[in-house]
Each structure stands twice: as structure tokens, then as C-alpha cells.
Enzyme design. Structure first.
Site, PDB file in Angstrom:
ATOM      1  N   LYS A   1       0.801  -1.265   0.241  1.00 37.07           N
ATOM      2  CA  LYS A   1       0.049   0.006  -0.321  1.00 37.07           C
ATOM      3  C   LYS A   1       0.988   1.454  -0.135  1.00 37.07           C
ATOM      4  CE  LYS A   1      -3.818  -2.433   2.738  1.00 37.07           C
ATOM      5  NZ  LYS A   1      -4.815  -1.991   1.658  1.00 37.07           N
TER       6      LYS A   1
ATOM      7  N   ARG B   1     -10.008 -11.970   1.139  1.00 34.12           N
ATOM      8  CA  ARG B   1     -11.272 -12.620   0.162  1.00 34.12           C
ATOM      9  C   ARG B   1     -10.320 -14.081   0.331  1.00 34.12           C
ATOM     10  NH1 ARG B   1     -11.719  -9.239  -4.928  1.00 34.12           N
ATOM     11  NH2 ARG B   1     -11.410  -7.749  -3.464  1.00 34.12           N
TER      12      ARG B   1
END
Length: 584
Positions: free
Chosen positions: A365, A442
Site C-alpha cells: 500500500k 477474500r
């Protein structure tokens, strides 16, 4: 005393590898050491150490253990407030603050600048007209967010507060806001006793009086809470009792107020988990906090914490791939609530994303919009699930069995971590091409959902801070829900309306699955930016059995209050309401 064991040994023509594990009395507090012989003449040693910790206190949930930075949370006992319903003349109430919830229409005055509202007129008469004068001078009109507190003589209460409710007050969120304003006034005045009354109590129907009083109590408890565990100094609130006037009395109200209290402390627990920095709240500590809940409510709750080796036996390759880069080993959390008596008619599972920190992995990030410094909030889904577990352990709903499931880990960067382009295999045998290591939540949920289905549950709700796309779609205060079941959508929507939390049903657009196809595996883990929250839900659907009703809630927006720089505890209240709705 620590014990070191050689747990595995691997050999090849170019290198040999020993895997040592060292642990104390708790197997969840373990340290790992990898020793690799790269060549006869060179030795490299890599240490991966998980700090030891001790369990938290039952009431304060204080996490105390050795951490990076030597940070320890201060012990905080949350104040207990006594709530009671009363029917009485407000001018006769004695205490520190009489707080009056006022709608805009209540501020109407006659030609002589006197209140037309019955309660305000009565109070003003006892105060010699000062209440009307001050409200005019301060331009108080009853708008939401307005409040004024006056210290005046002439009543049994030391202070009178007017709190704006806007044009109407009928929703749980409006009454919760009233409770929060009451808490703010109490903190500012160091009040120990408060009474709450509506200027227009007739505006609340008899059917909604209990839920409205409950929302006031919830707002007061949550408004009083300040997370000062990591500050060197903190103030202890002095509020001890709250009388709610005009909403009824009796066992029904008392039970509803007690319910609100249990849910509120569950929300606070969820807030504390999200607020805790990642150097304190590691996967092992999150698992310990879950185990503490099972100990606290041992009459109805049990814990099963799976270590890395046990997860390997269950073939959780998707979850373990995310955890592989971290020095802190993964802990798979499974709490089970079963009522102490009576038959179980429904089995539910609550599954929460439990990334205690998310660096993004090799797709790290970067940039101001990625807020890597705030990635402790990726534990938000599991915080909602465990906060609900705490509340349910207190409320003990009959006729329903609930499984609380969290695949806890960190998403870090190291030579042992998953790489973009890797193909991993989930526990249901489906293969996933990892085209972005920052779409990791996920991957952990995939194995958690397979595990949940294997428990024989009827319905599953999973919660996750999964995508930034849902924030673009719905903003910061609303979560998106995905399900193919209209009935489940109705159930959870009704629960959210009772809790005051905002959810919006999103489309499960099956045509978008084309974006998730891979040339080398069954699917990729990221289909691109277009419709990312939808394709993420379609990805999760691949790991849910067809005979199980399932909903995914993407709560990336409302998990955090940017203005307050603090967690919201979002999801806890809705989950508890949903479980209650499924209870007999």
C-alpha cells in the site's frame, strides 16, 4: 520454562532446512526459528518471534504483554450505569442534569415569547422564564446537534439541558444520538445522575417506546466511552445513574434496557479491538481474547483455536498463503454458542475478516489514499463478530446455535510470503491465481467460509473491510450487503433498522464473473477496479455451499470514524439483532 522442539526437517541438493518451535505453557504463545544451510560454508539464521502475552481482564479487555515498542494497554474498567424507567412530574425529579429532548416544533413560542409546549412551559414557569430567554439568546432552535445546559435554581435538578432532535424523532439512530448528547453533557458537567425526557413524549408510539428507551441507553453508554488504554493519563467518567422518564416502567422496559447495555458493551469490545495497534493486537492475542470470551461465558460458549499445522491438515492453502510472510503465526478462531437448555432450531455462522495488519504484501500500500498507517482497521470484521459473541454470551438467546469464525493473520512482506502470480489452493479444492497480494481478505475468508459450511449451519453472514470500491459507491457511513437470498436480505435489513446501522443491498451481477477468470487457475483474486466490491462478493460465493443461505457485508466505510479518529464498532448491534430474530 520454554521448550524447543525440532518439528520438521527438509533437505535438497542445494539446501537443508530445520524448523524449530519454542513455546511456553500456552501453545498459542509460540516462537518460531528457521535455520537454513545455504551451503557448507555459509549459515543464515532467521528468527521469527511472537511475543508472549498474558490474558486480558474479563471486564476491561486489557491486553497486557511484551510488544514491539514495549507498549502495554492500561487497565480500564468500564463504568456501570444504572438505567431505570420512571413516570413522574419532571419538575420533581432530583439529580444533577434534567436533559430534555426537543424537536424544532417544540420551540414554538406565543406572542409573549412563552413556550407553547406543555413540558417546556411547565419547566420555564418554575424557572421564572429564564429557559425561554436563554434559548432565544443562544439561538437554540432544536436542530440536530444543538444542545445547551443551564445551571439554574428553582428545580430539584442542578442543571437543565435542552438537546436538539431536529424536525422529528422516530428512528433508533435519533434516540441513540440523544443518548450520546446526554453522555457529552454529563461528562462536561461531571454529573453522576441524569434524567432524560422528551418535550413531546406523545410523539413516540406505545409500540416503539421500549426500543426508543433502549436506543437512549445504548447511546449514553457508547457516548460515555473513551478509549484511553494507550494514553498516559485518562479521566474516569462520573455518571452512575440515568432515569428515562415517560417511556414506561416495569419488567419489559427493564429487560430492554439490560439488553441495550449488553449490546453496547459488545460494541465497545469491538471498538477496542479495532483501536488496538497491530504491535499489540497480533493474531495470537486476538485468539486469546476470543478464548477469554469462551471462559467468561463457559456455560454457553466453547472455543476451538486452530494453529498453523491444524490449518494445513484442513488444506487451508488460501488462508495460509496470506499468513506466510508474517513473523506472527496465524490463529484460526472458532467460538461456538449453544444455549444451556432447550432444543436448537437454527444454526448460524458469523464469519469475520481478521487481518490484524495489512501491509498489502508485495503489492504494498503506497500513496496517501492507501492509508497503510490505518491498516489495523482490517480487523474490523472479526471485531464485529467477537463483539457480537460477547453480547450473545450475556443475552443467551434460546433455540439458536451460533458459530463465530475468524481466520486471524497478518499480511506482511518477506521471502516466505506469497507473490503476485502464485497459484494457491483453497480447502474446497478450488485454485486461485494471486494477481494482487493486496486483495488478501477474500483469500482468508475463502477458507473460513468453507469451514463454516462444514459446521452444518443453515445461514452465514460474513463481514469484512474488503474493498475501497464500496466506499466510493456508498460513502463512509454505509455498508454494502450482497446475497442471492431475498429472505436473508429482509432479515438482516430488519435487524439493521432496529440497530440503527445503515446497510444497502448491492447487486450480485453474475456477468461480472468474466473479470475473475484466470488462464492458469480456476479464478484470479482481483478482477480490476470496475465493480470491485461486486466481483469480490462473487469470489466469496465460490466457497459457500449451495444449500446454505449466505450474505456478505462489505463494511470498509463505516468501520472507522475519521472525524473522531476512532473505531465505530459497526456491525455488532446488527448481528446481535439478527441472531435474536432467529432465536425462538
Amino acid at each position: 520454562m520454554a521448550v524447543t522442539l525440532v518439528t520438521s526437517f527438509a533437505s535438497s541438493s542445494s539446501s537443508s532446512r530445520f524448523h524449530f518451535r519454542s513455546f511456553s505453557s500456552s501453545p498459542s504463545s509460540l516462537s518460531s526459528c528457521f535455520v537454513r544451510f545455504q551451503s557448507p560454508s555459509r549459515l543464515k539464521v532467521a528468527f521469527a518471534v511472537t511475543p508472549l502475552y498474558c490474558s486480558s481482564k474479563a471486564m476491561s479487555h486489557t491486553i497486557a504483554h511484551a510488544t514491539l515498542g514495549l507498549t502495554q494497554a492500561n487497565s480500564v474498567d468500564h463504568p456501570k450505569i444504572s438505567f431505570s424507567g420512571k413516570e413522574m412530574d419532571v419538575t420533581e425529579w432530583k439529580g444533577d442534569i434534567l436533559a430534555v429532548g426537543v424537536m424544532e416544533k417544540d420551540m414554538t413560542k406565543d406572542a409573549n415569547s412563552k413556550f407553547e409546549n406543555t413540558i417546556l412551559k411547565k419547566l420555564d414557569a418554575h424557572l421564572g422564564g429564564l429557559l425561554a430567554d436563554v434559548s432565544s439568546e443562544e439561538d437554540f432552535s432544536g436542530k440536530p446537534g444543538q444542545y445547551t445546559v443551564l445551571r439554574l435554581r428553582g428545580l430539584g435538578s442542578k442543571r437543565v439541558g435542552l438537546i436538539g432532535l431536529g424536525k422529528s424523532a422516530s428512528s433508533p439512530s435519533a434516540f441513540q444520538s440523544l443518548g450520546e448528547a446526554v453522555a457529552a453533557a454529563a461528562k462536561a458537567s461531571q454529573a453522576s445522575s441524569v434524567a432524560v425526557v422528551l418535550a413531546s413524549s406523545e410523539s413516540v408510539s406505545n409500540e416503539s417506546k421500549l426500543s426508543s428507551a433502549s436506543a437512549i441507553a445504548s447511546g449514553t453508554v457508547l457516548g460515555l466511552f473513551e478509549d484511553s488504554r494507550y494514553k498516559s493519563e485518562s479521566k474516569k467518567p462520573s455518571l452512575k445513574s440515568v432515569d428515562i422518564i415517560g417511556f414506561g416502567t416495569g419488567p419489559g422496559l427493564e429487560e430492554k434496557l439490560k439488553y441495550a447495555e449488553h449490546v453496547s458493551y459488545g460494541v465497545i469490545f469491538g471498538k477496542e479491538l479495532v483501536n488496538s495497534p497491530a504491535n499489540v493486537l497480533t493474531p495470537a492475542v486476538l485468539a486469546e481474547e476470543a478464548s477469554n470470551l469462551a471462559s467468561m461465558y463457559s456455560d454457553v460458549m466453547t472455543a476451538n483455536i486452530l494453529n498453523e499445522e491444524q490449518c494445513k491438515e484442513l488444506k487451508m492453502g488460501s488462508y495460509l498463503a496470506v499468513a506466510a510472510a508474517s513473523a506472527n503465526p496465524p490463529h484460526f478462531i472458532h467460538l461456538i454458542y449453544k444455549p444451556s437448555s432447550g432444543p436448537v432450531k437454527t444454526k448460524l455462522a458469523l464469519v469475520g475478516k481478521g487481518l490484524t495488519f495489512d501491509s498489502g504484501g508485495y503489492n504494498i500500500k503506497i500513496g496517501p489514499d492507501m492509508i497503510i498507517e490505518l491498516m489495523k482497521i482490517d480487523v474490523g470484521g472479526s471485531a464485529a463478530v467477537l463483539g457480537a459473541a460477547k453480547a450473545i454470551g450475556q443475552i443467551k438467546p434460546p433455540g439458536v446455535e451460533v458459530h463465530f469464525i475468524v481466520a486471524a493473520c497478518e499480511n506482511m512482506i518477506s521471502g516466505t510470503g506469497m507473490r503476485p502470480g502464485d497459484v494457491i489452493t483453497a480447502s474446497n479444492g478450488k485454485t486461485i491465481e494471486v494477481n494482487n497480494t493486496d486483495a488478501e481478505g477474500r483469500l482468508t475468508l475463502a477458507d473460513a467460509l468453507v469451514y463454516a459450511c462444514n459446521q452444518g449451519v443453515d445461514k452465514i453472514v460474513d463481514l469484512a473491510t474488503l474493498t475501497g470500491a464500496i466506499i466510493v459507491a456508498l460513502g463512509p457511513s454505509m455498508a454494502g450487503m450482497y446475497t442471492a437470498s431475498d429472505e436473508l436480505a429482509k432479515e438482516v435489513t430488519a435487524a439493521s433498522e432496529r440497530s440503527g446501522e445503515k446497510l444497502w443491498r448491492m447487486p450480485m451481477e453474475e456477468r461480472y464473473w468474466e473479470m475473475m477468470k484466470s488462464s492458469v487457475a480456476d479464478m484470479v483474486n482481483l478482477g480490476g477496479h470496475a465493480g470491485d466490491s461486486i466481483t469480490a462478493a462473487l469470489f466469496l460465493k465460490q466457497f459457500v455451499s449451495e444449500n446454505v443461505e449466505w450474505m456478505h457485508i462489505d463494511m470498509a466505510g463505516p468501520v472507522w470514524n475519521e472525524k473522531k479518529k476512532a473505531a465505530t464498532g459497526f456491525g455488532v448491534a446488527t448481528l446481535v439483532e439478527w441472531v435474536q430474530n432467529n432465536s425462538s
